[in-house]
Design an enzyme around this catalytic site. Structure first.
Site, mmCIF file in Angstrom:
data_model
loop_
_atom_site.group_PDB
_atom_site.id
_atom_site.type_symbol
_atom_site.label_atom_id
_atom_site.label_comp_id
_atom_site.label_asym_id
_atom_site.label_seq_id
_atom_site.Cartn_x
_atom_site.Cartn_y
_atom_site.Cartn_z
ATOM 1 N N GLY A 24 -10.052 -1.344 -6.462
ATOM 2 C CA GLY A 24 -9.663 -2.678 -6.022
ATOM 3 C C GLY A 24 -8.303 -3.152 -6.488
ATOM 4 N N SER A 25 -7.410 -2.218 -6.842
ATOM 5 C CA SER A 25 -6.089 -2.682 -7.305
ATOM 6 C C SER A 25 -5.329 -3.351 -6.157
ATOM 7 C CB SER A 25 -5.290 -1.532 -7.914
ATOM 8 O OG SER A 25 -4.963 -0.568 -6.943
ATOM 9 N N ASN A 26 -5.481 -2.854 -4.936
ATOM 10 C CA ASN A 26 -4.834 -3.523 -3.798
ATOM 11 C C ASN A 26 -5.500 -4.858 -3.510
ATOM 12 O OD1 ASN A 26 -2.671 -1.793 -2.372
ATOM 13 N ND2 ASN A 26 -4.283 -0.322 -2.857
ATOM 14 N N LEU A 97 -14.288 2.809 3.167
ATOM 15 C CA LEU A 97 -14.377 4.130 3.790
ATOM 16 C C LEU A 97 -15.273 4.211 5.014
ATOM 17 C CD1 LEU A 97 -14.409 6.449 0.648
ATOM 18 C CD2 LEU A 97 -12.473 5.661 2.019
ATOM 19 N N ASN A 114 -5.720 -1.937 8.166
ATOM 20 C CA ASN A 114 -6.091 -0.962 7.132
ATOM 21 C C ASN A 114 -4.820 -0.419 6.492
ATOM 22 O OD1 ASN A 114 -7.743 0.978 5.680
ATOM 23 N ND2 ASN A 114 -7.083 2.535 7.154
ATOM 24 N N HIS A 116 -3.368 3.134 4.709
ATOM 25 C CA HIS A 116 -3.673 4.551 4.529
ATOM 26 C C HIS A 116 -2.582 5.162 3.639
ATOM 27 C CE1 HIS A 116 -5.479 8.380 5.561
ATOM 28 N NE2 HIS A 116 -4.261 8.873 5.689
ATOM 29 N N SER A 148 0.896 3.809 5.339
ATOM 30 C CA SER A 148 0.849 3.279 6.698
ATOM 31 C C SER A 148 -0.107 2.090 6.716
ATOM 32 C CB SER A 148 0.317 4.331 7.675
ATOM 33 O OG SER A 148 1.094 5.504 7.619
ATOM 34 N N ASP A 157 -8.288 5.807 11.145
ATOM 35 C CA ASP A 157 -6.835 5.892 10.914
ATOM 36 C C ASP A 157 -6.041 6.017 12.212
ATOM 37 O OD1 ASP A 157 -7.431 5.937 8.190
ATOM 38 O OD2 ASP A 157 -7.630 8.105 8.184
ATOM 39 N N GLU A 186 2.006 0.840 -2.067
ATOM 40 C CA GLU A 186 0.945 -0.034 -1.546
ATOM 41 C C GLU A 186 1.003 -1.394 -2.218
ATOM 42 O OE1 GLU A 186 -2.427 3.116 -0.188
ATOM 43 O OE2 GLU A 186 -2.669 2.284 -2.181
#
Ligand code: GRF
Length: 204
Positions: A24-26, A97, A114, A116, A148, A157, A186
Site C-alpha cells: 500500500g505504499s502507492n 490483482l 491502474n 503497472h 504505465s 493491463d 510510481e
C-alpha cells in the site's frame, strides 16, 4: 471491517476508492496527496486480502475500508451498492490483482485507472505482476523500464494509456533493485497524474 458511510459527504465532487491488496505504499501516497484538496478525497480503501499491509496504512489515515470476497466481486454485484453508498466517483487500482468485472467497468466508464510497473504494452497481461514483471524485463535485456498508468478495461493491463515514465535498466540490476527504481517513479507520478486527470475531466 469499517462499513462505508451511508450518507457520503458530497462537498467533495470527486470521491476516490483505492483498490489495493499489497503493502500500500502507492495507496498511502495517494491518500496523503489529496488530504486538504478542495475537490478530491480518497473515501474508501477496497481490499481483498485480510493480511495486506495497506489496511493499516489506510486505517492510520482515517480512510474507511471495504474488505471484499472473490465470488461476490467477480460474479455477483461487484459491491456496487457499497461503492454507491460511499459516493465513489473514481476508482484507482494500486496493486490490486483481481480482474475487474464488466459490471464495475460499465458502472464507472473511463473512471477506473491502474498502474503497472513496466512500459506497456510490453511485460503486461495475466501473471505479470510484482517481481514477475521485473524478472521478465531483465531476461529480455531491454535498456529501459518504467511505469504505465492506464484506463482499465476487461483485459489485464490493456486499456488506453494515460501516462508513462521511464527509467534505465542498469547492469547488475536484480528484480529488487529494478523494482525499487520503478517504485520511485510510481510514488512521484501516480497521485499528480490522477489529480490532473480529474481536473481535466471537470473542465471538459
Ligand atoms: C506497484 O508496483 C504497482 O505497479 C503494482 O503493484 C505494486 C503496488 O505496490 N500494480 P504498493 O503496494 O503500492 O507498494
Amino acid at each position: 471491517m469499517t462499513p462505508p458511510s451511508s450518507s457520503p459527504d458530497t462537498s467533495y465532487p470527486e470521491r476516490i476508492a483505492v483498490f489495493a491488496s499489497g503493502s500500500g505504499s502507492n495507496a498511502e501516497r495517494i491518500i496523503r496527496h489529496f488530504e486538504g484538496h478542495p475537490t478530491v478525497r480518497v473515501v474508501l480503501l477496497v481490499c481483498n486480502k485480510p493480511q495486506a499491509g495497506v489496511r493499516a496504512r489506510a486505517a492510520a489515515l482515517g480512510v474507511p475500508e471495504l474488505l471484499i470476497e472473490r465470488g461476490r466481486f467477480l460474479s455477483g454485484d461487484a459491491y456496487l451498492p457499497e461503492l454507491k453508498a460511499a459516493g465513489v466517483t473514481f476508482i484507482v487500482l494500486a496493486g490490486f490483482l483481481w480482474k475487474v468485472p464488466v459490471a464495475l467497468i460499465e458502472a464507472f466508464p473511463r473512471r477506473i485507472v491502474n498502474i503497472h510497473p513496466a512500459l506497456l504494452p510490453a511485460f503486461g497481461g495475466k501473471g505479470m505482476w510484482g517481481a514477475h514483471v521485473h524478472r521478465a524485463v531483465l531476461e529480455a535485456g531491454v535498456p529501459e523500464s518504467g511505469i504505465s498508468i492506464h484506463y482499465v478495461d476487461e483485459h489485464y493491463d490493456h486499456g488506453d494509456n494515460i501516462f508513462q515514465a521511464r527509467c534505465a535498466v542498469l547492469p547488475g540490476d536484480t528484480p529488487d533493485t529494478l523494482a525499487a527504481r520503478v517504485h520511485e517513479l510510481e510514488h512521484r507520478h501516480f497521485a499528480p497524474v490522477i489529480e490532473e486527470l480529474l481536473e481535466r475531466g471537470r473542465e471538459a
